[in-house]
Design a protein around this motif. Structure first.
Motif, PDB file in Angstrom:
ATOM      1  N   GLY A  19       0.787  -1.228   0.000  1.00 37.36           N
ATOM      2  CA  GLY A  19       0.000   0.000   0.000  1.00 37.36           C
ATOM      3  C   GLY A  19       0.820   1.279   0.000  1.00 37.36           C
ATOM      4  N   LEU A  20       2.157   1.188   0.003  1.00 30.89           N
ATOM      5  CA  LEU A  20       2.981   2.397  -0.008  1.00 30.89           C
ATOM      6  C   LEU A  20       2.817   3.100  -1.347  1.00 30.89           C
ATOM      7  N   ASP A  21       2.573   4.383  -1.294  1.00 32.79           N
ATOM      8  CA  ASP A  21       2.377   5.201  -2.489  1.00 32.79           C
ATOM      9  C   ASP A  21       3.431   6.295  -2.503  1.00 32.79           C
ATOM     10  N   VAL A  22       3.766   6.782  -3.694  1.00 35.77           N
ATOM     11  CA  VAL A  22       4.782   7.822  -3.813  1.00 35.77           C
ATOM     12  C   VAL A  22       4.405   9.070  -3.008  1.00 35.77           C
ATOM     13  N   SER A  23       3.121   9.332  -2.828  1.00 38.12           N
ATOM     14  CA  SER A  23       2.700  10.499  -2.043  1.00 38.12           C
ATOM     15  C   SER A  23       3.107  10.366  -0.578  1.00 38.12           C
ATOM     16  N   HIS A  24       3.318   9.150  -0.111  1.00 39.70           N
ATOM     17  CA  HIS A  24       3.761   8.938   1.268  1.00 39.70           C
ATOM     18  C   HIS A  24       5.220   9.334   1.460  1.00 39.70           C
ATOM     19  N   LEU A  25       5.968   9.457   0.362  1.00 42.65           N
ATOM     20  CA  LEU A  25       7.388   9.783   0.438  1.00 42.65           C
ATOM     21  C   LEU A  25       7.656  11.273   0.305  1.00 42.65           C
ATOM     22  N   ASP A  26       6.624  12.055   0.070  1.00 36.19           N
ATOM     23  CA  ASP A  26       6.762  13.502  -0.066  1.00 36.19           C
ATOM     24  C   ASP A  26       7.257  14.088   1.251  1.00 36.19           C
ATOM     25  N   SER A  27       8.278  14.948   1.171  1.00 35.06           N
ATOM     26  CA  SER A  27       8.860  15.513   2.398  1.00 35.06           C
ATOM     27  C   SER A  27       7.865  16.376   3.169  1.00 35.06           C
ATOM     28  N   SER A  28       6.831  16.900   2.488  1.00 38.60           N
ATOM     29  CA  SER A  28       5.835  17.704   3.194  1.00 38.60           C
ATOM     30  C   SER A  28       4.838  16.826   3.952  1.00 38.60           C
ATOM     31  N   SER A  29       4.791  15.551   3.593  1.00 39.31           N
ATOM     32  CA  SER A  29       3.913  14.617   4.286  1.00 39.31           C
ATOM     33  C   SER A  29       4.654  14.049   5.486  1.00 39.31           C
ATOM     34  N   GLN A  30       4.030  14.077   6.620  1.00 34.56           N
ATOM     35  CA  GLN A  30       4.664  13.543   7.824  1.00 34.56           C
ATOM     36  C   GLN A  30       4.105  12.178   8.202  1.00 34.56           C
ATOM     37  N   LYS A  31       3.512  11.483   7.216  1.00 33.42           N
ATOM     38  CA  LYS A  31       2.973  10.156   7.502  1.00 33.42           C
ATOM     39  C   LYS A  31       4.080   9.180   7.883  1.00 33.42           C
TER      40      LYS A  31
END
Length: 92
Positions: A19-31
């Motif tokens: 379920g890992l998506d490229v949006s989870h790797l965005d530095s602005s995302s703190q997920k």
């Protein structure tokens, strides 16, 4: 293990996270801050074209072999027991 001080050396990590998506790797995302931090200092990541069916065992077999499911034969998270004529699945 050899000590390699060459700054041009390339290392790679394969993250097999369902379920890992490229949006989870965005530095602005703190997920996932620890995973995101891997890519902040000149880190790179690529995209994998998913295989079908996109279930855990099929995808992992494709990553490990570099082949499509039609070639490696893993098409589900279970296997067909020919003797008992039933599909068996791994249990957690």
């Amino acid at each position: 293990m050899a000590n390699n001080n060459n700054k041009n050396s390339k290392y790679f990590i394969i993250l097999d996270i369902v379920g890992l998506d490229v949006s989870h790797l965005d530095s602005s995302s703190q997920k996932y801050p620890n995973i995101s931090s891997l890519f902040q200092n000149e880190g790179e990541y690529g995209y994998m074209k998913p295989v079908f069916p996109s279930v855990t065992s099929t995808v992992q077999a494709s990553i490990l072999t570099g082949k499509y499911p039609r070639d490696h034969g893993i098409i589900s998270n279970g296997f067909f027991d020919r003797e008992n004529l039933q599909t068996l699945f791994w249990e957690q």
